[in-house]
Scaffold this motif. Sequence first.
Motif, PDB file in Angstrom:
ATOM      1  N   UNK A  88       0.820  -1.215   0.000  1.00  0.00           N
ATOM      2  CA  UNK A  88       0.000   0.000   0.000  1.00  0.00           C
ATOM      3  C   UNK A  88       0.851   1.261   0.000  1.00  0.00           C
ATOM      4  N   UNK A  89       1.934   1.266   0.745  1.00  0.00           N
ATOM      5  CA  UNK A  89       2.826   2.439   0.759  1.00  0.00           C
ATOM      6  C   UNK A  89       3.476   2.635  -0.608  1.00  0.00           C
ATOM      7  N   UNK A  90       3.875   1.536  -1.241  1.00  0.00           N
ATOM      8  CA  UNK A  90       4.489   1.626  -2.565  1.00  0.00           C
ATOM      9  C   UNK A  90       3.472   2.097  -3.593  1.00  0.00           C
ATOM     10  N   UNK A  91       2.234   1.625  -3.473  1.00  0.00           N
ATOM     11  CA  UNK A  91       1.163   2.073  -4.379  1.00  0.00           C
ATOM     12  C   UNK A  91       0.903   3.568  -4.195  1.00  0.00           C
ATOM     13  N   UNK A 137      -7.629  -2.778   8.716  1.00  0.00           N
ATOM     14  CA  UNK A 137      -6.276  -2.828   8.155  1.00  0.00           C
ATOM     15  C   UNK A 137      -6.002  -1.592   7.310  1.00  0.00           C
ATOM     16  N   UNK A 138      -6.917  -1.277   6.397  1.00  0.00           N
ATOM     17  CA  UNK A 138      -6.701  -0.114   5.532  1.00  0.00           C
ATOM     18  C   UNK A 138      -6.643   1.175   6.354  1.00  0.00           C
ATOM     19  N   UNK A 139      -7.460   1.283   7.381  1.00  0.00           N
ATOM     20  CA  UNK A 139      -7.408   2.470   8.244  1.00  0.00           C
ATOM     21  C   UNK A 139      -6.044   2.585   8.922  1.00  0.00           C
ATOM     22  N   UNK A 140      -5.470   1.458   9.317  1.00  0.00           N
ATOM     23  CA  UNK A 140      -4.151   1.493   9.957  1.00  0.00           C
ATOM     24  C   UNK A 140      -3.059   1.912   8.979  1.00  0.00           C
ATOM     25  N   UNK A 141      -3.377   1.874   7.679  1.00  0.00           N
ATOM     26  CA  UNK A 141      -2.437   2.313   6.631  1.00  0.00           C
ATOM     27  C   UNK A 141      -2.736   3.730   6.153  1.00  0.00           C
TER      28      UNK A 141
END
Length: 174
Positions: free
Chosen positions: A111-114, A140-144
């Motif tokens: 996700x960070x790379x995207x 999970x997505x919220x934690x990112x």
Amino acid sequence: MPLTFTLDPAVDAALYDGILDLWTDVTNAGGAVGFVPPVTREEIRPELVKQFVAMAEGRSRLLVGHDEEGRVAATAFLTFNTHRLMTHWLWLYTVMVHPRHQGRGYGRELLATAANAARSLDGIEAIRLACRGGLGLERFYASCGYKEVGRVPGAIRVAPGDDRDDVIMHLPLM
């Protein structure tokens, strides 16, 4: 060992088969990536072809992660909006990490790379993605860094009597 990510890799038979295997394995392990297990490669193949057509037409970009053995271990498709009032954000589709690599932080790395890839694209200010409710994916997505911005109750029917929410998440890039 970390994954090696590539944006817009050369498309060849090995990549095609690797993504097809990844998508099949993720689905059959219970991953919410557009299918319900059990699924075969042949059932997934038409959806992968659609993704490659979108890439060939310039409507989508592929981010792929390879493991230390060179196998496809993660993917995400960055798909542009064609609506003239929404070209400042893109969709993230088919976000997958192979089950053998889960629990190592590779999903966060993907996700960070995207997000970094999206930031490098002219005029892109945000990412949206949709996820299937009932699996904890929104946490999970919220934690990112993603924020839930919409939810359609019962919009995804995974089986008779088993309807899940369609959850829309948003990540500003600015």
